[in-house]
Structure formats: C-alpha cells, structure tokens
Write an enzyme that holds these catalytic residues in place. Structure first.
Site, mmCIF file in Angstrom:
data_model
loop_
_atom_site.group_PDB
_atom_site.id
_atom_site.type_symbol
_atom_site.label_atom_id
_atom_site.label_comp_id
_atom_site.label_asym_id
_atom_site.label_seq_id
_atom_site.Cartn_x
_atom_site.Cartn_y
_atom_site.Cartn_z
ATOM 1 N N HIS A 197 -7.123 -1.615 -1.525
ATOM 2 C CA HIS A 197 -7.047 -0.383 -0.729
ATOM 3 C C HIS A 197 -8.074 -0.332 0.416
ATOM 4 O O HIS A 197 -7.768 0.121 1.513
ATOM 5 C CB HIS A 197 -7.241 0.808 -1.668
ATOM 6 C CG HIS A 197 -6.942 2.128 -1.042
ATOM 7 N ND1 HIS A 197 -5.741 2.397 -0.425
ATOM 8 C CD2 HIS A 197 -7.691 3.250 -0.927
ATOM 9 C CE1 HIS A 197 -5.762 3.643 0.036
ATOM 10 N NE2 HIS A 197 -6.934 4.180 -0.258
ATOM 11 N N ASP A 212 -2.991 -3.458 -2.629
ATOM 12 C CA ASP A 212 -3.424 -2.064 -2.812
ATOM 13 C C ASP A 212 -2.633 -1.416 -3.955
ATOM 14 O O ASP A 212 -1.407 -1.323 -3.895
ATOM 15 C CB ASP A 212 -3.177 -1.314 -1.483
ATOM 16 C CG ASP A 212 -3.716 0.112 -1.476
ATOM 17 O OD1 ASP A 212 -4.150 0.581 -2.535
ATOM 18 O OD2 ASP A 212 -3.690 0.727 -0.393
ATOM 19 N N SER A 216 -5.591 5.880 4.316
ATOM 20 C CA SER A 216 -5.273 6.528 3.052
ATOM 21 C C SER A 216 -4.867 7.992 3.295
ATOM 22 O O SER A 216 -3.929 8.233 4.042
ATOM 23 C CB SER A 216 -6.477 6.410 2.129
ATOM 24 O OG SER A 216 -6.065 6.537 0.825
HETATM 25 C C1 LIG Z 1 -8.400 9.498 -4.492
HETATM 26 C C2 LIG Z 1 -7.845 8.544 -3.522
HETATM 27 O O1 LIG Z 1 -8.071 7.362 -3.632
HETATM 28 N N1 LIG Z 1 -7.038 9.034 -2.593
HETATM 29 C C3 LIG Z 1 -6.425 8.182 -1.641
HETATM 30 C C4 LIG Z 1 -5.066 8.633 -1.293
HETATM 31 C C5 LIG Z 1 -7.320 8.195 -0.462
HETATM 32 O O2 LIG Z 1 -7.206 8.928 0.489
HETATM 33 N N2 LIG Z 1 -8.345 7.455 -0.604
HETATM 34 C C6 LIG Z 1 -9.450 7.690 0.215
HETATM 35 C C7 LIG Z 1 -10.614 8.023 -0.600
HETATM 36 C C8 LIG Z 1 -9.735 6.562 1.155
HETATM 37 O O3 LIG Z 1 -10.521 6.813 2.068
HETATM 38 O O4 LIG Z 1 -9.215 5.473 0.979
#
Ligand SMILES: CC(=O)N[C@@H](C)C(=O)N[C@@H](C)C(=O)O
Length: 823
Positions: A799, A767, A676
């Site tokens: 995700h 996702d 992410s």
């Molecule tokens: C807020 C969020 O979901 N941001 C994403 C881009 C991200 O980085 N998620 C993180 C929290 C993750 O570790 O998946």
C-alpha cells in the site's frame, strides 16, 4: 499510509501516505507495465531523435510512456529528486552515560535509500555530548557513520554496557543474535526456524526487552512454521517428514489468517526469552494460541519471586482484520510468568515455584484498548496508551487517552488493579489547549529524573509537538516552543535534557537539545539549543532551492455550519500552505492540493523530501487537514464517518477557494495529489468539480467502495466510513445488495462520467489494503471515455509504495505529469 516523516520510527498515523518510506527489502522492480497515454506519433519522433544521438549507431528505444519532451523533463527532475531523496533519516537514538559522570555519548541509527540496490541503507553515527554550562552544549561527532548491513534491530542493555544486534534471515536460515561489548562481539547465537521465525521489527508487534540484571532478553518472533502434509508416490505420508527427500513433496495444509497489509504470510507473533549467557531460548508458556502478542516489557522484579513479563495481546473473532494503520483492533495488557532458567534459580527459593498452570492475567479488562506499556523507573506504576475511542467507534484511528495502574506488589491483585485516567479523550478543546493525545510511539525510557514525568511526542493540530506529562498529577505541558509552527519529535532523553529534532515543510530537520530553565514561568520552562550535525547535510542545490520557500498554517472556517454539527466539527480546520516568497512576477505558481489518507491521519508541518522536491520545482502546496484528521479533538474527527465523499470534499473545496480569494492561487493552475483515502478524495474532486483541476496524481486510490469491500483486508473500514456509527454494528463479510449500492453511490466511480482531468495512477500490485483492482478499474473506465490516463504498476509494492525505486519513480512521474499539464 506511508511516510517519509523524519525521525518518527514507528509513526504510522502521520502523513503516512506520501512521506514515510519504511524499508522494504525485495528484488528489483521492473519498469512501468501500463502506460496508457503516449500517442504513437510522438513515440516515433522520439525514436528518430534518439537515433541521431547515438554515436554507436544502435537505435535507442524510448522507455514505454515517454516522449522526447518528457525525457528532458525526466532527466532534469530525476537528478534533483535524487538529491532530495538521499537526505538521511534518523530512525532512533540512545544516550549512554559513563560511570565517571563525564558528559554523555549519543548513538543515532540512521537510514538512507539505496536506490540502485532498492533497499534502505542503515548506519550508525555517534556523538560525545558535553555541557559546558547549563545553557550551552557541544556535540562532538564521529567523523564517519558505520554501516549496519543486514541488521533488523539493535537494542542497548539498560546499563549501556551491552548491545544486542538481531539479524533476521532472508530465507529459511536461523535468526542471529549478537551481543556486543564495548570493544568486541561477546556472544553470538543462531536460533533455528524450528524454534521461531523472524524477530518482529515492524514497530507495532515489535518488542525486545532486557531484564534488569541483563541475563535475559524477552522478544517477539514468528511462531515456528506449522508442519505441512507430506506426500510421496504412495500418497499421504503419515507422520510427515522433517527431512528434505526428493521422493516426497509438501502440500500447503490449512490456510492461516494473517494481520493483512504488510503482514502477508507473516506467522503469528509469539513471545520468547533468550538467556544471554547460554543462548538457550524458551517460548513463554500459558498464552492462548489465538492471542497475537507484542510490545513486551519486564515487570518489576521482586527478590526471591518469579520474574513476569507484561505484553500487549490482540485477539480476534472470526477473522483477523488488517491491523496496519488500524488502532481500532481491541487489545489488552497481560502479565505472564517468564520461563525459568536453571542459572537464574540457583540458590533461590522461589515463593511460587510451581511450573504447572502458569496463569496469564488480563490487566486491562475494563478498557477495550491498551498498548505501549511503560513501567516507572521505581516500578511503582505502569503507564499505557489506549485507543479506546477508536475501538469503540470503529474509526481506524482516533483520539488517544493515557492511563496508569499503581502496580501492586502482590501478583494476585494485578487483574483487579484500578485503571486511573491520566489524560482523557478530549472531545473539543478550547483554543490553545491540548486538543487531545495522538501518539504513534513512546520512547523505551520516556522518564525524566523525577521518575513520574514522561516526555512524549503528539500531534497538536497540524504540527507534532513535545509534551511533558506528570502521570501522578495529570499535568500536561507543551514543552516544544508554542510559537513555532515547526514539527518537533523527541529522539531520546539525556537525564533531564531532551534530544529532539525539529523541521518544517521548507526546513530540513535540525537536532535540538532541550533543558529546563530554572525559576521560569511554566510556559517558558524549557529552552532549546541548536545542535549542529552532519546528519541532514544536503546539496548546495537543495539548500538554494529551499531558501526562498516559506510556509504558513491557515485556519479555514467551515462552510455551511448547521445545528446538527457538534461544536468540535463547527470549528475551523487547517491547511498548510507552502509557497515561494521571492516572485519575479505577480503570477502565482501552479498549486498542488495535497490530501492525506486514512482519513483519520494528518499531514504535519515536518519536512517531507518528496513534497519539498515538488515545492522546489515551482509548485505551491496546499496540504489540507480536512475535518476527520487527527490532532483536532474527537468531535471534529468523528464528524466524518458516514459523510466521506461529501464533508471532506467540501472542506477541500473550501480550502481551495480560501487561497484563491486571498490571491495565493490561480484558479486555472490547480492540481491534486493524494493516496488511499487521499486518492478517494482526489478522484471525488475531479468528478464533483470537473473544471477545477488541470491534473491529478493518485497513489493506490479508493475509487469504488463496493469493489473494495469484498477485496480489502479492512472491509469494516468501508462500513464505518460510508455508514458512520451504525457501520461498526452492521458489519458483515457478505454485504447485502442495498449496501453495495450505497457504497457505489458514495464512491468516486459514481461521478466518473463528469471527469476530464488527466490523471496518473501509481499502484502497488501487492496492496492488500486498497487492492490494485480499485485503481485499475477506475483508470480503465476513464480511458474508455477518452480521459488522459497514465498507470504505473509496481509489481512488488504494497500500500505504501515505499520501496526506494518505486518511491523515486512515483514522485518523478508525478513531477513530470504536473509539469505537462500545469503550465
Ligand atoms: C485505515 C486505512 O488504511 N485506510 C486507507 C483507505 C487509507 O487511506 N490509508 C491511509 C492511511 C494512507 O495514507 O494510505
């Protein structure tokens, strides 16, 4: 943002990228679809070897993307990975106190991945606790766990004499509510879909609460399905039809917004109450249709008056933006009158008996965020957590604050009741002082026997710690040992004692029993006993591989401190370094730089099965909590929005130089792993520092903000992280061209031409947060320029990529990929 953090049931904010498999129950996933890196000559060679092996004479095909050398590696690593992954997690725990005052009974809800079935197995283990003396405790465990198949949630009643077991349907069947007594099932109720859908058991909207006399249970469930237009051979059928008849069919009707990632297709969370004697269910009246509700609790009851419920309500403007991992969605506490049941009102003369115009009171109008409501045991005050910094700044997570409302007995005074600050947002703490509150859950009963001290877990720099908070005086004490770099998490309270768990990146979790030491100094007021338990039993192999490992938490000074930085942003950030201590030679193990997502999340010093697996196969780890991470105060956190792709990249490079300078890493053996936003950083790093990394592994990485902004469930995140504080105000669903150019320029894709590092992509096709198109576009573009790339798409994953088979296949491939390129 997912994680495999042990014993943190609803902890969304920590490490969630790699370490928190939350159960996802769906069908088997298919083998890797895209494998872009296997040279065909090697594949032919592998096939012929396979043929020699085959006694039956049939030609064995090498799985897509494997060659014989890799197959060997796969076989040896997969066996070990399974041993790590099968270690149990504690999800929740409860204490039951017998009336005769003898000992206590603890019940632990555990889970373990069932890789073959691609589900998590849930089970219960119990233990009898006896305190022989103040400073010794004995847990006597039941010999075997009992499986809880098909159970969505369990909630004991306040007296501990009943246990509610909820089973959500897998299809259109009813939800099942079972009420168990000490030795048998006492009641079972089936709630049809026409009343409500699945009960929320997601750790956020989720709320199941027994009333004081255990006759009613309030809970959150999906609203019933709205009726859909019916058509038959004559066209539209007026009035629809409830029956299934083969001459008609249902249309879709209007699309309804949901709360995005992990809530796809979930209907609005709504409040219901069930009578535990009759099974009658009533929807709670008076709540605006547009309000999503959750985290319900019963307000203290007054004899002869109606019973009220307090709940959290989330509203939205024109659309619901993704809520998972996003504390920046405004929310408030509300009070509403509970439905009346005939059996409840018999013989009572209710003071406010009108059933018309049931009012709903907003209790927290002065503040933009209020959640986790908890009444004190005497009902005199209501305590709640607030993420107002997050809501006000637009950062998806930030420093929390804790508040109290002295609960008026007169209902009319509720909306105007004053909100008292118990723990304010900490901007920049002095060394050794509380850096701020960062909580991802509260116990349902967090109170010590004095009725005003709460026990909570919170992030403190790179560790999770246990705090006691006197909500009347505001005194906060760190009660888990201050000299421990381990992470600690409270599981449940046993009167004034605490059942907790403690672990480190190289130590499997250990149950701890904490008690207050009389007449001691404040700083040493708590003592902790080790509790031997069968729960985290692991194989001899795992034990022997973990034993030579060690870890430390390093402070890394910020490079290029300037006057434009706040004090909090100029202070050192931290990295957790995991290494093998008994080395035969002086050569360093290859290093994996591990980067959490968010970016406002944190990697804590707890045991992570997948990272421990990587350490145990011969990698050192540098787990960087770059500025912007949770746990270091609000100024440090707020220094990142607007500077992603530069400040965070610079911090990671500084941390790498730090360990190279100390002789702990060899510059030619460095790999990077992140998901992410951690994948955003990883792909930025291989573009901005192309000679530094020999391999990379990314999970659902953000590679192109200009593409993400039009496809994600949190387009506002792209604005805030790319543009800083202006981002929140300027957010629109239709970004102008100049902004798309800015988004592109701040993204890893703008550095793509420099990349040389072989990179593996693990992508979840479902996702909604960082849609698969982000990773695929970048991987295809790398492939186009001849960089070695492997892509595995998990068709049914979201995700987090947490479904047991997907999690397993991801980390096996990461291990094998790194072995191939980091010699
Ligand atoms: C807020 C969020 O979901 N941001 C994403 C881009 C991200 O980085 N998620 C993180 C929290 C993750 O570790 O998946």
């Amino acid at each position: 943002m997912a994680r495999e953090l042990f014993v943190t049931p609803s902890c969304w904010r920590v490490n969630f990228n790699h370490y928190f498999p939350r159960p996802r129950f769906s069908p088997l996933i298919s083998p890797p679809r895209h494998t872009l890196c296997a040279p065909s000559s090697i594949s032919r060679f592998s096939a012929s070897l396979a043929m020699d092996d085959s006694k039956a004479g049939s030609i064995k095909e090498m799985p897509l993307g494997l060659d014989t050398t890799m197959e060997e590696e796969y076989a040896s690593q997969s066996k070990l990975l399974q041993e790590f992954i099968s270690i149990s997690n504690i999800d929740k725990a409860w204490i039951f106190k017998p009336d005769d005052g003898t000992g206590s009974q603890a019940m632990f809800s555990l889970s373990q991945p069932n890789i073959l079935a691609n589900k998590r197995r849930k089970f219960i283990v119990s233990s009898y606790i006896s305190n022989e003396s103040k400073s010794s405790v004995n847990f006597r465990w039941t010999p075997f766990p009992i499986e809880m198949a098909g159970v969505s949630t369990i909630v004991p009643s306040p007296s501990g004499s009943k246990l509610l077991v909820i089973r959500n349907p897998e299809n259109e069947s009813p939800s099942k509510f079972e009420i168990w007594g000490p030795s048998q099932l006492e009641k079972e109720f089936h709630i049809p879909q026409s009343v409500h859908g699945s009960v929320y058991a997601d750790g956020w909207f989720e709320g199941v609460s027994w009333n004081f006399d255990e006759t009613l249970i309030a809970y959150v469930a999906e609203e019933p399905s709205p009726s859909k237009p019916t058509f038959n051979d004559l066209g539209y059928k007026k009035g629809g039809s409830t029956e299934k008849d083969c001459g008609s069919w249902k249309g879709q009707g209007e699309w309804e917004e949901d709360w995005g990632e992990t809530y796809a297709g979930k209907r609005q969370p709504a409040l219901f109450v069930i009578n535990t004697n009759s099974g009658e269910v009533q929807a709670v009246k008076g709540i605006e249709k547009s309000l999503s509700v959750g985290q319900v609790v019963w307000a203290p009851s007054t004899k002869g008056a109606h019973q009220y419920l307090v709940f959290v309500g989330w509203s939205y403007d024109t659309r619901k933006l993704g809520i998972k991992y996003c504390y920046n969605r405004p929310c408030a506490l509300y009070a509403v009158r509970a439905p009346l049941y005939e059996s409840e009102t018999k013989g009572l003369e209710l003071k406010d008996s009108s059933t018309e115009d049931v009012p709903v009171f907003n209790l927290t109008q002065q503040i933009t965020s209020a959640f986790f409501p908890r009444f004190s045991p005497d009902g005199k005050f209501l305590v709640f957590l607030s993420a107002r910094s997050s809501v006000d700044s637009g950062a998806h997570s930030a420093t929390d604050s804790l508040h109290r409302i002295d609960w008026p007995t007169d209902v009319k005074l509720w909306p105007s009741a004053k909100i008292v600050d118990v723990i304010p947002v900490v901007m920049c703490a002095e060394d050794g002082c509380l850096p701020g509150l960062y909580c991802s859950s509260f116990l349902s009963n967090p109170w010590l026997l004095d009725g005003c001290t709460m026990i909570i877990s919170s992030i403190w720099s790179s560790s999770q710690v246990i705090l006691s908070v006197n909500v009347l005086s505001g005194e906060v004490l760190r009660i888990s040992p201050a000299d421990s770099n381990f992470s600690w998490n409270v599981l449940t309270l046993d009167g004034d004692n605490i059942v907790a768990v403690s672990s480190s990146p190289v130590d499997v979790p250990q149950i701890k029993y904490g008690y207050i030491v009389e007449e001691a100094t404040k700083a040493a007021a708590w003592s902790w006993l080790d509790v031997p338990s069968p729960i985290f039993k692991c194989s001899e192999k795992v034990i022997s591989l973990l034993s030579p490992l060690q870890f430390s938490i390093m402070k890394i000074p910020v490079k290029d401190v300037s006057d434009s930085l706040t004090k909090g942003a100029s202070k050192p950030f931290e990295a957790i370094f995991v290494s093998s201590c008994c080395k035969e030679s002086d050569a360093c193990n290859p290093l994996i730089v591990v980067l959490h997502g968010g970016p406002h999340s944190v990697s804590i010093s707890s045991f992570s099965k997948s990272l421990a697996f990587l350490s145990s196969i011969g990698y050192n780890l540098l787990i960087v909590n770059y500025r912007g991470s949770l746990g270091f105060g609000e100024e440090a956190l707020q220094s990142l929005p607007g500077k992603v792709g530069s400040q965070d990249v610079s911090d990671v490079l500084t941390a790498i130089d730090h360990v190279i300078d100390k002789g702990l890493a060899s510059p030619s053996k460095i790999a990077v792993l992140g998901g992410s936003h951690g994948g955003f950083l990883s792909t930025h790093l291989i573009g901005q520092a192309p000679d530094k990394f020999v391999a990379a592994a990314v999970r659902n990485p953000v590679c192109n903000l200009a593409l993400m902004v039009g496809t994600t469930d949190i387009p506002d995140w792209c604005y805030v992280e790319a543009c800083g504080s202006k981002g929140k105000e300027n957010f629109t669903e239709a970004p102008p061209a100049e902004l798309l150019t800015l988004f592109h320029s701040k993204s890893p894709i703008s550095h793509l031409s420099k990349v040389k590092t072989p990179t593996i992509f693990l992508l979840g096709a479902q996702d909604l947060r960082v849609p698969v198109s982000n990773g695929l576009q970048y991987a295809r573009a790398l492939r186009e320029k001849g960089v070695e790339v492997k892509v595995i798409v998990f068709p049914n994953d979201v995700h987090g990529i947490e479904r047991p088979q997907s999690h397993f296949e991801s980390f096996l491939n990461i291990g094998v990929w790194f072995r191939k390129y980091c010699k």
